[in-house]
Design a protein around this motif. Structure first.
Motif: not given
Length: 311
Positions: A181-206
Motif C-alpha cells: 500500500t502507499p502507507l509508510n511509517l512516519p519518520q520518527i517510528p521508522a527511525t526507532c524500528v531501524s535502530y532496533l533492527a540494527s541490534l539483530n547481529t550483535p545481540v544474536a551473536m552475543i
C-alpha cells in the motif's frame, strides 16, 4: 563472486568475534543463563520483527513482489525436502527414540540469527527483504510441524493458532501492508524500528556465544549422531537444494539468499522447544553448537560452489 566470498568470510569472522564476546561475558558472569534467555526473548519478540518490518519499507514494485513470492516458494521447497529426508532417516518406529528432536535439527535452520546478518552484509536491505520470506515459512512450520514432532498430543486448533499467530508471521503481515500500500511509517517510528533492527547481529551473536559457553564442546564433538545430523543440515541437504535451485530460473542473488538461509546451522529453537516439551533437548543443544562452529566453513564453500556452477 570472489568479492562476495570475501564479504561473506569477513562477516563470519566478525560474527564469531561477537560470539566470543558473548562467550567471555558468560564465563566472567557478566551474563547468566537467565539474562541470555531474556535477551533471546527480546531478540525474537522485538528485534527480529523490526528487521522484517524495516526491510519492507520500500516502494511497491510488481517485479519485486513476484521475487518475494519466488523466495517463499524456494523456502517451501527447501524445507519440504528436509522434512521428507528427515522422515525417511528418522522413523517413528525406528531405533531412534529421539526421532522428533533429530527431525527438528535437520529441518529447521538458524535463518534468523545466522542468516540475516550474512544477507545484510552481502545484499543489504534487499537481502533482508528476501530472507524474511524464508523466516516466515520457517516460523509457520516451526509452530505447526515442529511442535507436532515434539508434542504429538497438542490439539489441532492450538497448532493452527501457533502457526498463524507468531512474531514472524505478524511482522511479515505488517511489513506487507507497508509494501503493498502507499502507507509508510512516519519518520520518527521508522527511525526507532531501524535502530532496533540494527541490534539483530550483535545481540544474536552475543546470545549464541553465551549459549556455546554452556556446552561441553568436547562432548559435542564426540557424539556421532550429532555429526550425522550436522552433515545433513550443513552439507547434504544444502547441496541437493543447490542443484534444484540451479535447475530453476533464479537470478544469482535470489539463489544465494535462499541457499544461505537453507544452509544455516541448526536452529536454537530446536533445543529451546525440546526443553519446553520435555524431549531430548541436550542432543539438539549439541547439534546447535557443532553446526554453528562448522557453518563458518560450509556456508562460504556452498556460496563459492553456487557461483562456480551458476554464475
Amino acid at each position: 563472486m570472489l568479492e562476495n566470498i570475501q564479504i561473506l568470510v569477513s562477516q563470519i569472522i566478525v560474527m564469531f568475534l561477537l560470539m566470543a564476546a558473548g562467550y567471555i561475558c558468560y564465563r566472567l558472569k557478566y551474563l547468566n543463563n537467565e539474562g541470555a534467555g531474556q535477551l533471546s526473548l527480546i531478540l525474537t519478540r522485538v528485534v527480529a520483527p523490526c528487521v522484517v518490518i524495516d526491510s519492507f519499507q520500500r516502494e511497491f514494485d510488481p517485479a519485486l513482489g513476484m521475487t518475494l513470492l519466488a523466495a517463499a516458494g524456494c523456502a517451501v521447497l527447501a524445507m519440504g525436502l528436509s522434512i521428507v529426508v528427515s522422515h525417511i532417516l528418522f522413523r517413528a518406529d525406528g531405533p531412534h527414540k529421539n526421532y522428533g528432536d533429530k527431525r527438528m535439527c535437520v529441518v529447521f535452520t538458524n535463518c534468523g540469527f545466522m542468516a540475516l546478518p550474512l544477507l545484510d552484509a552481502l545484499y543489504g536491505s534487499y537481502g533482508l527483504f528476501l530472507g524474511s520470506a524464508f523466516i516466515a515459512v520457517n516460523n509457520v512450520l516451526l509452530w505447526s510441524y515442529g511442535v507436532a514432532q515434539l508434542c504429538p498430543d497438542m490439539s489441532r486448533a492450538q497448532k493452527i493458532r501457533n502457526a498463524v499467530i507468531n512474531p514472524g508471521t505478524v511482522s511479515l503481515a505488517i511489513g506487507l501492508v507497508f509494501f503493498l500500500t502507499p502507507l509508510n511509517l512516519p519518520q520518527i517510528p521508522a527511525t526507532c524500528v531501524s535502530y532496533l533492527a540494527s541490534l539483530n547481529t550483535p545481540v544474536a551473536m552475543i546470545i549464541l556465544g553465551a549459549f556455546l559457553a554452556q556446552c561441553d564442546l568436547r562432548a559435542c564433538f564426540r557424539d556421532q549422531q550429532v555429526y550425522f545430523v550436522t552433515a545433513l543440515r550443513l552439507l547434504i541437504l544444502p547441496l541437493i537444494t543447490l542443484v534444484i535451485f540451479l535447475l530453476l530460473p533464479l537470478d544469482s542473488v535470489l539463489r544465494n539468499t535462499m541457499l544461505i538461509s537453507a544452509a544455516a546451522p541448526v536452529a536454537m529453537a530446536c533445543s529451546m522447544f525440546g526443553q519446553v516439551y520435555g524431549t531430548d533437548y541436550l542432543f539438539s543443544t549439541r547439534a546447535v553448537a557443532v553446526s554453528t562452529i562448522l557453518s563458518a566453513v560450509t556456508i562460504p564453500g556452498l556460496i563459492a560452489l553456487s557461483g562456480l556452477l551458476g554464475g
